[in-house]
Design a protein around this motif. Structure first.
Motif, PDB file in Angstrom:
ATOM      1  N   SER A  52       6.883  -1.281   3.485  1.00  0.00           N
ATOM      2  CA  SER A  52       6.277  -2.367   3.991  1.00  0.00           C
ATOM      3  C   SER A  52       7.459  -3.334   3.974  1.00  0.00           C
ATOM      4  O   SER A  52       8.471  -3.261   3.523  1.00  0.00           O
ATOM      5  CB  SER A  52       5.178  -3.030   3.541  1.00  0.00           C
ATOM      6  N   THR A  53       7.538  -4.467   4.505  1.00  0.00           N
ATOM      7  CA  THR A  53       8.469  -5.687   4.474  1.00  0.00           C
ATOM      8  C   THR A  53       8.733  -6.018   2.947  1.00  0.00           C
ATOM      9  O   THR A  53       9.722  -6.256   2.821  1.00  0.00           O
ATOM     10  CB  THR A  53       7.883  -6.822   5.498  1.00  0.00           C
ATOM     11  N   GLU A  54       7.764  -6.069   2.416  1.00  0.00           N
ATOM     12  CA  GLU A  54       7.739  -6.616   1.068  1.00  0.00           C
ATOM     13  C   GLU A  54       8.354  -5.495   0.012  1.00  0.00           C
ATOM     14  O   GLU A  54       8.973  -5.591  -1.092  1.00  0.00           O
ATOM     15  CB  GLU A  54       6.326  -7.199   0.387  1.00  0.00           C
ATOM     16  N   LYS A  55       7.716  -4.273   0.294  1.00  0.00           N
ATOM     17  CA  LYS A  55       8.593  -2.910  -0.523  1.00  0.00           C
ATOM     18  C   LYS A  55       8.832  -2.103   0.468  1.00  0.00           C
ATOM     19  O   LYS A  55       8.251  -0.944   0.925  1.00  0.00           O
ATOM     20  CB  LYS A  55       6.932  -2.641  -1.236  1.00  0.00           C
TER      21      LYS A  55
END
Length: 169
Positions: free
Chosen positions: A109-112
């Protein structure tokens, strides 16, 4: 240094310190313990490997808190620390290496993003050390091999720092 050379060096360092080693692995699925046990004589140092791919396994086998997983996710500093500590408490090891990450190709994901890996290193009598790496997204095997390499290096670093602090031979 190859992963095989690093594994051999870590086994020798543990043997010199007379401590056992255990792993708690998620994204590597046992590749760290395999690298160690590929070396003849490793049974004098290797205690066990926990392969905790699911959140349930992390909780059941290592005691990772469901609240930690809910609040921070499986791929987090907090989870890596609890995995390393859980492996230390649930084994005869004096040194544990924990890894949890996103090897891809999906799941990021964007965060991970794919390539994000959290490491935890626990050494008896010392606070658990954690570190994050973001490996290039050059494929699942690349990320997993780099994770193995970095975990072995962290184990060697932890033993060297502990020895420098005057904890033994």
């Amino acid at each position: 240094m190859s992963n095989n050379d690093l594994a051999d060096a870590l086994l020798q360092a543990c043997q010199q310190r007379d401590i056992m080693l255990a792993t708690a692995e998620s994204c590597t699925g046992g590749m760290i313990i395999a690298a160690l046990t590929d070396i003849a004589g490793s049974s004098t140092v290797v205690d066990r490997g926990f392969i905790t791919y699911s959140n349930e396994a992390k909780t059941e086998m290592l005691g990772v808190s469901a609240a930690t997983l809910e609040a921070h996710g499986a791929v987090s500093r907090e989870t890596a620390i609890e995995m390393a500590q859980g492996a230390l408490t649930r084994s005869r090891a004096g040194l544990t290496l924990a890894v949890t990450g996103i090897a891809g190709p999906g799941g990021g994901s964007t965060e991970k993003p794919v390539g994000l890996v959290w490491f935890g290193v626990a050494l008896t009598g010392r606070p658990v050390v954690s570190e994050c790496q973001l490996f290039a997204d050059k494929g699942r095997n690349f990320i997993r091999q780099q994770t193995v390499r970095h975990a072995l290096e962290l184990g060697l670093r932890a033993l060297a720092a502990d020895q420098a602090a005057g904890a033994g031979p």
